[in-house]
Design an enzyme around this catalytic site. Structure first.
Site, PDB file in Angstrom:
ATOM      1  N   HIS A   1      -6.734  10.468   4.739  1.00  0.00           N
ATOM      2  CA  HIS A   1      -6.264   9.426   5.660  1.00  0.00           C
ATOM      3  C   HIS A   1      -6.304   9.973   7.083  1.00  0.00           C
ATOM      4  CE1 HIS A   1      -4.084   8.178   1.886  1.00  0.00           C
ATOM      5  NE2 HIS A   1      -4.566   7.021   2.263  1.00  0.00           N
TER       6      HIS A   1
ATOM      7  N   HIS B   1      -9.652   5.417  -0.724  1.00  0.00           N
ATOM      8  CA  HIS B   1      -8.699   5.524   0.400  1.00  0.00           C
ATOM      9  C   HIS B   1      -9.329   6.445   1.446  1.00  0.00           C
ATOM     10  CE1 HIS B   1      -4.783   3.829  -1.210  1.00  0.00           C
ATOM     11  NE2 HIS B   1      -5.655   3.654  -2.195  1.00  0.00           N
TER      12      HIS B   1
ATOM     13  N   GLU C   1      -2.306   6.054  -7.695  1.00  0.00           N
ATOM     14  CA  GLU C   1      -3.066   7.199  -7.169  1.00  0.00           C
ATOM     15  C   GLU C   1      -2.919   8.389  -8.098  1.00  0.00           C
ATOM     16  OE1 GLU C   1      -2.644   7.848  -2.965  1.00  0.00           O
ATOM     17  OE2 GLU C   1      -2.907  10.026  -3.136  1.00  0.00           O
TER      18      GLU C   1
ATOM     19  N   ASP D   1       2.299   5.051  -5.444  1.00  0.00           N
ATOM     20  CA  ASP D   1       1.724   6.347  -5.106  1.00  0.00           C
ATOM     21  C   ASP D   1       2.671   7.446  -5.575  1.00  0.00           C
ATOM     22  OD1 ASP D   1       0.864   8.677  -3.982  1.00  0.00           O
ATOM     23  OD2 ASP D   1       0.665   7.897  -1.947  1.00  0.00           O
TER      24      ASP D   1
ATOM     25  N   ASN E   1     -10.515   0.972   1.516  1.00  0.00           N
ATOM     26  CA  ASN E   1      -9.318   0.839   2.373  1.00  0.00           C
ATOM     27  C   ASN E   1      -9.586   1.336   3.796  1.00  0.00           C
ATOM     28  OD1 ASN E   1      -7.930   0.099   0.088  1.00  0.00           O
ATOM     29  ND2 ASN E   1      -6.375   1.702   0.257  1.00  0.00           N
TER      30      ASN E   1
ATOM     31  N   THR F   1      -7.101   3.364   9.832  1.00  0.00           N
ATOM     32  CA  THR F   1      -7.148   4.141  11.082  1.00  0.00           C
ATOM     33  C   THR F   1      -8.063   3.521  12.131  1.00  0.00           C
ATOM     34  OG1 THR F   1      -6.622   6.146   9.864  1.00  0.00           O
ATOM     35  CG2 THR F   1      -7.694   6.442  11.994  1.00  0.00           C
TER      36      THR F   1
ATOM     37  N   ASP G   1       0.852  -1.191   0.000  1.00  0.00           N
ATOM     38  CA  ASP G   1       0.000   0.000   0.000  1.00  0.00           C
ATOM     39  C   ASP G   1       0.892   1.246   0.000  1.00  0.00           C
ATOM     40  OD1 ASP G   1      -2.484   1.334   0.159  1.00  0.00           O
ATOM     41  OD2 ASP G   1      -2.328   1.494   2.355  1.00  0.00           O
ATOM     42  N   HIS G   2       0.591   2.195  -0.854  1.00  0.00           N
ATOM     43  CA  HIS G   2       1.354   3.453  -0.937  1.00  0.00           C
ATOM     44  C   HIS G   2       2.861   3.233  -1.068  1.00  0.00           C
ATOM     45  CE1 HIS G   2      -2.063   6.141  -0.266  1.00  0.00           C
ATOM     46  NE2 HIS G   2      -2.482   5.283   0.650  1.00  0.00           N
TER      47      HIS G   2
HETATM   48  P1  13P Z   1      -7.848   5.460   6.727  1.00  0.00           P
HETATM   49  O1  13P Z   1      -6.816   6.274   7.386  1.00  0.00           O
HETATM   50  O2  13P Z   1      -9.111   6.254   6.552  1.00  0.00           O
HETATM   51  O3  13P Z   1      -8.132   4.189   7.421  1.00  0.00           O
HETATM   52  O4  13P Z   1      -7.333   5.122   5.252  1.00  0.00           O
HETATM   53  C1  13P Z   1      -6.842   3.884   4.880  1.00  0.00           C
HETATM   54  C2  13P Z   1      -6.121   3.917   3.581  1.00  0.00           C
HETATM   55  O5  13P Z   1      -6.452   4.622   2.666  1.00  0.00           O
HETATM   56  C3  13P Z   1      -4.953   3.002   3.426  1.00  0.00           C
HETATM   57  O6  13P Z   1      -4.286   3.201   2.224  1.00  0.00           O
HETATM   58 ZN    ZN Z   2      -4.411   5.165   1.424  1.00  0.00          ZN
END
Ligand code: 13P
Ligand code: ZN
Length: 282
Positions: A180, A208, A133, A103, A230, A233, A81-82
């Protein structure tokens, strides 16, 4: 079970339902996520962000993800991820990730295209899916504001079309207003933009920053082209709170075996993941 690519997971998922993607930073997160997917009998994306890889090292992170995916009783995709650079992407592919996100959102459009093209070539040669992205989905760690819902960060639908044509990505993460981290107040999703991007992009879209987005907005976004959601958090917050409670209370001052406390974290992560999965099943 063998790990699956993101494209395969999307194909297994009925239209109108998203694939849920949950981030892990440790074994307890992974156990909670996989147990949730198994109890709900749904495929799941387990993903690790580049900051987790920087923290724990890619060999541990990949090995944990692979082991979880192989042991799971449901189809699992293991995604980076990212990812921000080709080196990390190449290493992730080598270590068994079945999907990678690149990303390049902080780069100018042309440079983001070039970086994503390179990653797509590398990943597709290895049979791995690619998410990218466009626009910038910012991080709002302290919940003080929504720093970038202005036009300068949002995805341009015409650019989305061109970006997908030029790069050949399998999924696109557009910036449509989510951030995020924690929201202060109500999230704003630009559904007008989401609809135009979905029409133009022609590939599955990824939401996201979905933690804290209310049920009705998530459901609406899925009807408008979002096929992967996704969540990080909310999982991490549940994990941390459960651990703090366990260490402070039930777990006595003399206890030295961390397994009891970490089980509370697994249970908390599983409960959040189950509730998110159920949002789209009923
Ligand atoms: P959150 O911070 O809203 O959970 O986002 C998760 C996300 O986009 C992971 O790439
Ligand atoms: Zn993300």
């Amino acid at each position: 079970m063998a790990l699956h690519t993101l494209v395969e997971l999307l194909e297994m998922t009925p239209p109108g339902m998203p694939v849920m993607a949950f981030n892990y930073s440790c074994l307890e997160d992974l156990r909670g996520i996989v147990e949730a997917a198994e109890s709900e009998r749904t495929p799941v994306v387990i993903q690790a962000t580049s900051t987790t890889i920087q923290h724990s090292g890619i060999h541990y992170v990949a090995a944990l993800g692979r082991a979880a995916g192989m042991a799971a009783k449901v189809p699992v995709c293991l995604q980076l991820d990212h990812g921000h650079d080709v080196g990390m992407v190449a290493q992730a592919i080598e270590l068994g990730f079945t999907s990678v996100m690149i990303d390049g959102s902080e780069l100018p459009f042309d440079e983001n295209v070039r970086l994503t093209q390179e990653v797509a070539r590398l990943a597709h040669e290895a049979g791995v899916s690619v998410e990218a992205e466009l626009g910038r989905i910012v991080r709002n760690d302290n919940g003080q504001s929504r720093p970038c819902v202005g036009d300068e960060c949002l995805t341009d639908p015409d650019e989305a079309k061109l970006f997908v044509e030029l790069t050949g990505v399998d999924a696109l993460a557009p910036a449509v207003g989510t951030v995020h981290g924690h929201y202060r107040g109500y999230p704003i999703i630009r559904f007008d933009l989401l609809s135009a991007i979905a029409e133009n992009a022609g590939v599955p879209l990824v939401l996201h920053g979905a933690s804290g987005v209310p049920y009705d907005m998530l459901k609406k976004s899925v009807t408008m082209g979002i096929r992967k959601v996704n969540i990080t958090t909310e999982l991490y917050a549940a994990h941390a709170d459960a651990l703090k409670r366990a260490l402070a209370g039930v777990w006595s001052a003399n206890a030295r075996d961390m397994r009891k406390a970490s089980q509370a974290a697994v249970d908390a992560v599983r409960a959040v993941a189950v509730s998110k999965i159920r949002m789209f099943c009923y």
